[in-house]
Design a protein around this motif. Structure first.
Motif, PDB file in Angstrom:
ATOM      1  N   LEU A  33       0.071  39.448 -16.905  1.00 32.98           N
ATOM      2  CA  LEU A  33       0.517  40.757 -17.370  1.00 32.98           C
ATOM      3  C   LEU A  33      -0.770  41.476 -18.713  1.00 32.98           C
ATOM      4  O   LEU A  33      -0.534  41.973 -19.926  1.00 32.98           O
ATOM      5  N   ASN A  34      -1.537  40.836 -18.304  1.00 31.90           N
ATOM      6  CA  ASN A  34      -2.607  40.909 -19.687  1.00 31.90           C
ATOM      7  C   ASN A  34      -3.410  42.456 -19.323  1.00 31.90           C
ATOM      8  O   ASN A  34      -3.269  43.143 -18.695  1.00 31.90           O
ATOM      9  N   ASN A  35      -3.654  42.817 -20.633  1.00 34.02           N
ATOM     10  CA  ASN A  35      -4.071  44.010 -21.070  1.00 34.02           C
ATOM     11  C   ASN A  35      -3.713  45.191 -20.181  1.00 34.02           C
ATOM     12  O   ASN A  35      -3.395  46.253 -19.456  1.00 34.02           O
ATOM     13  N   ASN A  36      -2.572  45.141 -20.776  1.00 29.82           N
ATOM     14  CA  ASN A  36      -1.237  46.506 -20.923  1.00 29.82           C
ATOM     15  C   ASN A  36      -0.753  47.427 -22.130  1.00 29.82           C
ATOM     16  O   ASN A  36      -1.281  46.589 -22.796  1.00 29.82           O
ATOM     17  N   GLU A  37       0.156  47.937 -22.523  1.00 33.62           N
ATOM     18  CA  GLU A  37       0.415  47.937 -22.958  1.00 33.62           C
ATOM     19  C   GLU A  37       2.267  47.084 -23.914  1.00 33.62           C
ATOM     20  O   GLU A  37       3.040  48.199 -24.660  1.00 33.62           O
ATOM     21  N   LEU A  38       1.810  45.990 -23.887  1.00 34.66           N
ATOM     22  CA  LEU A  38       3.294  45.032 -24.106  1.00 34.66           C
ATOM     23  C   LEU A  38       3.750  45.549 -25.764  1.00 34.66           C
ATOM     24  O   LEU A  38       2.783  44.455 -26.840  1.00 34.66           O
ATOM     25  N   THR A  39       5.024  45.953 -26.276  1.00 36.85           N
ATOM     26  CA  THR A  39       4.582  45.835 -28.018  1.00 36.85           C
ATOM     27  C   THR A  39       6.396  44.739 -27.951  1.00 36.85           C
ATOM     28  O   THR A  39       5.955  44.155 -28.575  1.00 36.85           O
ATOM     29  N   ASP A  40       7.098  44.381 -27.363  1.00 36.52           N
ATOM     30  CA  ASP A  40       8.065  43.262 -26.428  1.00 36.52           C
ATOM     31  C   ASP A  40       8.918  42.744 -25.330  1.00 36.52           C
ATOM     32  O   ASP A  40       7.902  43.868 -24.349  1.00 36.52           O
ATOM     33  N   VAL A  41       8.694  41.732 -25.380  1.00 35.32           N
ATOM     34  CA  VAL A  41       9.249  40.976 -23.986  1.00 35.32           C
ATOM     35  C   VAL A  41      10.757  40.592 -23.907  1.00 35.32           C
ATOM     36  O   VAL A  41      11.102  40.083 -22.693  1.00 35.32           O
ATOM     37  N   SER A  42      11.093  41.358 -25.499  1.00 36.20           N
ATOM     38  CA  SER A  42      12.417  39.808 -25.531  1.00 36.20           C
ATOM     39  C   SER A  42      13.823  40.923 -23.497  1.00 36.20           C
ATOM     40  O   SER A  42      13.610  42.004 -23.731  1.00 36.20           O
ATOM     41  N   GLY A  43      14.363  39.606 -22.947  1.00 32.49           N
ATOM     42  CA  GLY A  43      14.907  40.484 -22.086  1.00 32.49           C
ATOM     43  C   GLY A  43      14.588  40.218 -20.892  1.00 32.49           C
ATOM     44  O   GLY A  43      15.592  40.734 -19.915  1.00 32.49           O
ATOM     45  N   ALA A  44      13.122  40.923 -20.625  1.00 34.38           N
ATOM     46  CA  ALA A  44      12.954  41.024 -19.991  1.00 34.38           C
ATOM     47  C   ALA A  44      12.308  39.343 -18.358  1.00 34.38           C
ATOM     48  O   ALA A  44      12.065  39.558 -17.544  1.00 34.38           O
ATOM     49  N   LEU A  45      11.843  38.161 -19.966  1.00 30.84           N
ATOM     50  CA  LEU A  45      10.821  36.904 -18.623  1.00 30.84           C
ATOM     51  C   LEU A  45      12.204  35.757 -18.752  1.00 30.84           C
ATOM     52  O   LEU A  45      11.464  34.163 -17.956  1.00 30.84           O
ATOM     53  N   LYS A  46      13.379  35.022 -19.905  1.00 30.87           N
ATOM     54  CA  LYS A  46      13.644  34.553 -19.964  1.00 30.87           C
ATOM     55  C   LYS A  46      14.178  33.564 -18.255  1.00 30.87           C
ATOM     56  O   LYS A  46      14.402  32.570 -18.622  1.00 30.87           O
ATOM     57  N   HIS A  47      14.391  34.332 -17.640  1.00 29.11           N
ATOM     58  CA  HIS A  47      15.292  33.960 -16.035  1.00 29.11           C
ATOM     59  C   HIS A  47      14.089  33.716 -15.502  1.00 29.11           C
ATOM     60  O   HIS A  47      14.015  32.972 -13.826  1.00 29.11           O
ATOM     61  N   LEU A  48      12.557  33.495 -15.591  1.00 26.02           N
ATOM     62  CA  LEU A  48      11.546  33.259 -14.905  1.00 26.02           C
ATOM     63  C   LEU A  48      11.193  31.717 -15.459  1.00 26.02           C
ATOM     64  O   LEU A  48      10.207  31.302 -15.330  1.00 26.02           O
ATOM     65  N   ARG A  49      12.607  30.799 -14.433  1.00 28.45           N
ATOM     66  CA  ARG A  49      12.023  29.750 -15.092  1.00 28.45           C
ATOM     67  C   ARG A  49      11.372  28.954 -14.405  1.00 28.45           C
ATOM     68  O   ARG A  49      10.302  27.739 -14.975  1.00 28.45           O
ATOM     69  N   ALA A  50      10.929  29.063 -13.406  1.00 26.96           N
ATOM     70  CA  ALA A  50       9.630  28.615 -12.338  1.00 26.96           C
ATOM     71  C   ALA A  50       7.912  29.148 -13.110  1.00 26.96           C
ATOM     72  O   ALA A  50       6.817  28.058 -12.236  1.00 26.96           O
ATOM     73  N   LEU A  51       8.030  29.673 -13.475  1.00 27.34           N
ATOM     74  CA  LEU A  51       6.380  30.615 -14.372  1.00 27.34           C
ATOM     75  C   LEU A  51       5.890  28.621 -14.920  1.00 27.34           C
ATOM     76  O   LEU A  51       6.263  27.984 -15.556  1.00 27.34           O
ATOM     77  N   GLN A  52       4.795  29.143 -14.142  1.00 21.64           N
ATOM     78  CA  GLN A  52       3.453  28.027 -14.354  1.00 21.64           C
ATOM     79  C   GLN A  52       2.270  28.490 -15.558  1.00 21.64           C
ATOM     80  O   GLN A  52       2.312  28.227 -15.962  1.00 21.64           O
ATOM     81  N   ILE A  53       1.698  30.091 -14.861  1.00 21.86           N
ATOM     82  CA  ILE A  53       0.873  30.675 -15.654  1.00 21.86           C
ATOM     83  C   ILE A  53       1.333  32.233 -16.205  1.00 21.86           C
ATOM     84  O   ILE A  53       2.457  32.682 -15.059  1.00 21.86           O
ATOM     85  N   LEU A  54       1.197  32.325 -17.340  1.00 21.94           N
ATOM     86  CA  LEU A  54       1.448  33.380 -17.548  1.00 21.94           C
ATOM     87  C   LEU A  54       0.379  34.063 -18.993  1.00 21.94           C
ATOM     88  O   LEU A  54       0.307  33.215 -19.555  1.00 21.94           O
ATOM     89  N   LEU A  55      -0.141  35.251 -18.756  1.00 22.70           N
ATOM     90  CA  LEU A  55      -0.871  35.637 -19.456  1.00 22.70           C
ATOM     91  C   LEU A  55      -0.867  37.269 -19.784  1.00 22.70           C
ATOM     92  O   LEU A  55      -0.286  38.252 -18.759  1.00 22.70           O
ATOM     93  N   LEU A  56      -0.405  37.282 -21.022  1.00 21.20           N
ATOM     94  CA  LEU A  56       0.023  38.128 -21.939  1.00 21.20           C
ATOM     95  C   LEU A  56      -0.871  38.641 -22.890  1.00 21.20           C
ATOM     96  O   LEU A  56      -0.956  39.385 -24.058  1.00 21.20           O
ATOM     97  N   HIS A  57      -2.161  38.563 -22.852  1.00 26.47           N
ATOM     98  CA  HIS A  57      -3.220  38.356 -24.160  1.00 26.47           C
ATOM     99  C   HIS A  57      -3.550  39.871 -24.327  1.00 26.47           C
ATOM    100  O   HIS A  57      -3.604  40.537 -22.643  1.00 26.47           O
ATOM    101  N   ASN A  58      -4.359  41.299 -24.659  1.00 27.33           N
ATOM    102  CA  ASN A  58      -4.577  42.017 -24.576  1.00 27.33           C
ATOM    103  C   ASN A  58      -3.551  42.995 -24.753  1.00 27.33           C
ATOM    104  O   ASN A  58      -3.617  43.778 -23.908  1.00 27.33           O
TER     105      ASN A  58
END
Length: 273
Positions: free
Chosen positions: A71-96
């Motif tokens: 999800l890098n290089n986007n315009e995200l200001t908040d991720v609350s309530g959107a990702l916590k169900h992804l318990r199998a996630l191993q790689i998460l890119l949120l930079h920029n």
């Protein structure tokens, strides 16, 4: 819409005819501002949405199988309530992005017990002076943070910063038991003073007849950890090895035939402390 067209184009390029077959979806660099729900791809594991203008992640609400999310290089200001169900996630890119609240962001990721790689750099939250140690402490599964390996020294520093009491307990453990005195020298005492106060074992306690007194003495806390090491070395158990030349030992049949008293055999015994 542009996003729906981008998805259909990807499905056509990859030759997918059934939604259940879609494991990978590449939507990077499409200039997308929003994405329709991806719940129909309930087996989706790898998703690229980097280099877009995404501000909302509600389209991920049903994709429980995701293991890699870019999800890098986007315009995200908040991720609350959107990702916590992804318990199998191993790689998460949120930079920029524009993530501002460190506490809320990390709280959203806490349930990801398999998360190994995480990028949060080039977000306002990364300007916090204790940002890296905070993430390391509250997300202990992360091994690669912002393209840098998490070191054991950083984990110890994070523990000391955010859980000082537990850090002190960890440092006070020796020989499998906790010592209730600090490991460091007492305030106002010099190294020489510590050596002068070194505990000595009374000579009467060195005999095997008084094991009970000796074991009680071993439980005394020490101000200096070297004292504990010294005493442990002086009281450690013995290991004994014995060797016999069996070629000189008569068999049962030979002893019955000779009918004489057998002489004691030579036995070599070695003790290790």
């Amino acid at each position: 819409t542009v996003s729906c067209q981008a998805i259909e184009k990807q499905l056509k390029m990859c030759g997918f005819k059934r939604n259940v077959d879609v494991l990978v979806l590449y939507l990077a660099g499409q200039g997308l501002r929003s994405v329709p729900s991806l719940s129909r791809f309930h087996r989706l594991r790898y998703l690229w949405i980097s280099n877009n203008k995404i501000q909302d992640l509600t389209f991920l609400i049903k994709n429980y199988c995701l293991t890699e999310l870019y999800l890098n290089n986007n315009e995200l200001t908040d991720v609350s309530g959107a990702l916590k169900h992804l318990r199998a996630l191993q790689i998460l890119l949120l930079h920029n992005n524009q993530l501002k609240k460190l506490g809320k962001t990390v709280k959203e990721l806490k349930g990801m017990i398999s998360l190994r790689t995480l990028n949060l750099f080039h977000n306002p939250l990364a300007l916090d002076p204790d940002y890296r140690l905070y993430v390391i402490y509250f997300l202990p599964s992360v091994q690669l943070l912002d393209r840098k390996l998490v070191t054991q020294k950083e984990r110890e520093s994070a523990l000391h910063l955010y859980n000082c009491e537990r850090s002190c307990v960890m440092q006070s453990i020796a020989f499998g038991k906790r010592v209730n005195t600090p490991l460091g020298p007492a305030l106002g005492s010099s190294r020489c003073t510590q050596l002068d106060r070194r505990l000595m074992i009374p000579s009467v306690w060195k005999h095997a007849d008084n094991v009970h007194l000796l074991s009680s003495f071993c439980r005394v806390p020490f101000e200096n950890p070297e004292d504990a090491v010294l005493l442990r070395a002086m009281t450690r158990s013995l290991m004994e090895f014995s060797s016999v030349d069996w070629s000189k030992v008569a068999t049962c049949q030979e002893r019955r035939l000779e009918n004489k008293v057998e002489e004691p055999h030579e036995k070599l015994t070695i003790q290790f402390r």
